[in-house]
Design an enzyme around this catalytic site. Sequence first.
Site, mmCIF file in Angstrom:
data_model
loop_
_atom_site.group_PDB
_atom_site.id
_atom_site.type_symbol
_atom_site.label_atom_id
_atom_site.label_comp_id
_atom_site.label_asym_id
_atom_site.label_seq_id
_atom_site.Cartn_x
_atom_site.Cartn_y
_atom_site.Cartn_z
ATOM 1 C CE LYS A 102 86.600 -81.894 75.454
ATOM 2 N NZ LYS A 102 86.992 -80.632 74.789
ATOM 3 C CB SER B 33 85.400 -77.869 77.086
ATOM 4 O OG SER B 33 86.004 -78.232 75.872
ATOM 5 C CB SER C 135 88.498 -76.824 74.735
ATOM 6 O OG SER C 135 87.407 -76.022 75.108
#
Length: 448
Positions: free
Chosen positions: A52, A127, A151
Amino acid sequence: ALFERIEKYDGNIKAFITLTKEQAEKTAAELDRLQAEDKMDGNMFGVPVGIKDNIVTKDILTTCASRMLHNFKPVYDATVMTKLKNENSILMGKLNMDEFAMGSTSETSYFQTTKNPWNLNCSPGGSSGGSAAAVAAGFVPYALGTDTGGSVRQPASFCGIVGMKPTYGRVSRFGLIAFASSLDQVGPMTRTVRDNAKVLELISGEDKANDMTSSNNQDTDFLTGIDKDIKGMKLALPKEFLGSDVDDEVTAAVLKAKERFESLGATVEEVEMPNLKYVVSSYYLIASSEASANLARFDGIRYGYRAENAKNLEELYKKSRGEGFGDEVKRRILLGTYVLSAGHYDDYYVKAQKLRRLVSNDVQRILTDYDLIIGPTSTTPAHKYDEVEIEGTKEYKNDILTIPANLVGVPSLSIPCGLTEDNRPIGMQLIGNHFEERKIYNAAYQFE
Ligand code: GLN
């Protein structure tokens, strides 16, 4: 082969912000050489990974999906990255997300909106939407996401994969660009429970030099006994987890999962979590407060975006922040700053902390009598982009089921538990007590 696959399909899915093909091919060639010399070493020898884009990677663009960091190349690796490099994993690239991990759809990214590989009209969640989509699309066998209020788990559930939010303190946060420091954890996103347990084993542990909130007292062996039977295991299903806000198809899938656990010899009992109704308010006040402090470092001087034509220092700050941050990030900073201001601190921040304690008491009380808490990961399956108008704070309430584990600091794993009629994945979560990931993996492995 994976880069070919990514080139073929990621134009539509848009999981990656940055591809690190050159470096990956170089590392792979080195590993080939080692293998030829019979010097294979490391638990992830040659295994590709996606990370990420809020986890810093040395000399590789790390943007947090924000204009503010559109050109930021860190000078060091996050501890989790160092650990995976030491295991000889190969970094494929950096994955899209909501800007600074604020959001639940991957739409607040400055660069692109990621699509759900199961259905390109649907959101992959967020997210960590890029991480979930990359694993679900077969671009990488595993990825790292981060979970502050859900997330890792919510996108895992939307994309039909396995995602873990570890115990707070299990994994070093060094090099994770901070959103809300008392809630953030890095977590593995994989296709199977076993893979997930293995990745967590490799990234956990105390980080004495760099993260004083990482725990020095942890057993990181999650694989031994993962396949033992779960006869007699006591599971709790809070009745508030199946409340009126939860989609019918999600409820049906979770009730079916309950029966499956019973057929495996576990007992499942309904319990009460009366303070669940406060978690969204508590979380958004605390997370925004911490974000407003953490994001103060982005001043246009030290990192990333710097506005042009500012006449003095104050204007430089204002313009850089005004132009560098997106709307959702600004909303959180404004809310957090307000909440922490002298006149409102007691009314909001202190109250939010008290609510956090109440929820914590609920969870602790349940986990005294039961091994694990089970329930849906999200109130809904992945939604179609055009169906739901995602705007402002309306979407916040959908985080109600993932937030408790963050507020309390306990581990929670999301695993697939069914499909809607039109083939959208549904996820359920298993929540355990602090540092009891092993028990969670055991139950999830049997379920899978
Ligand atoms: N959706 C939540 C938020 O926007 C959770 C984000 C996260 O876990 N990083 O704050």
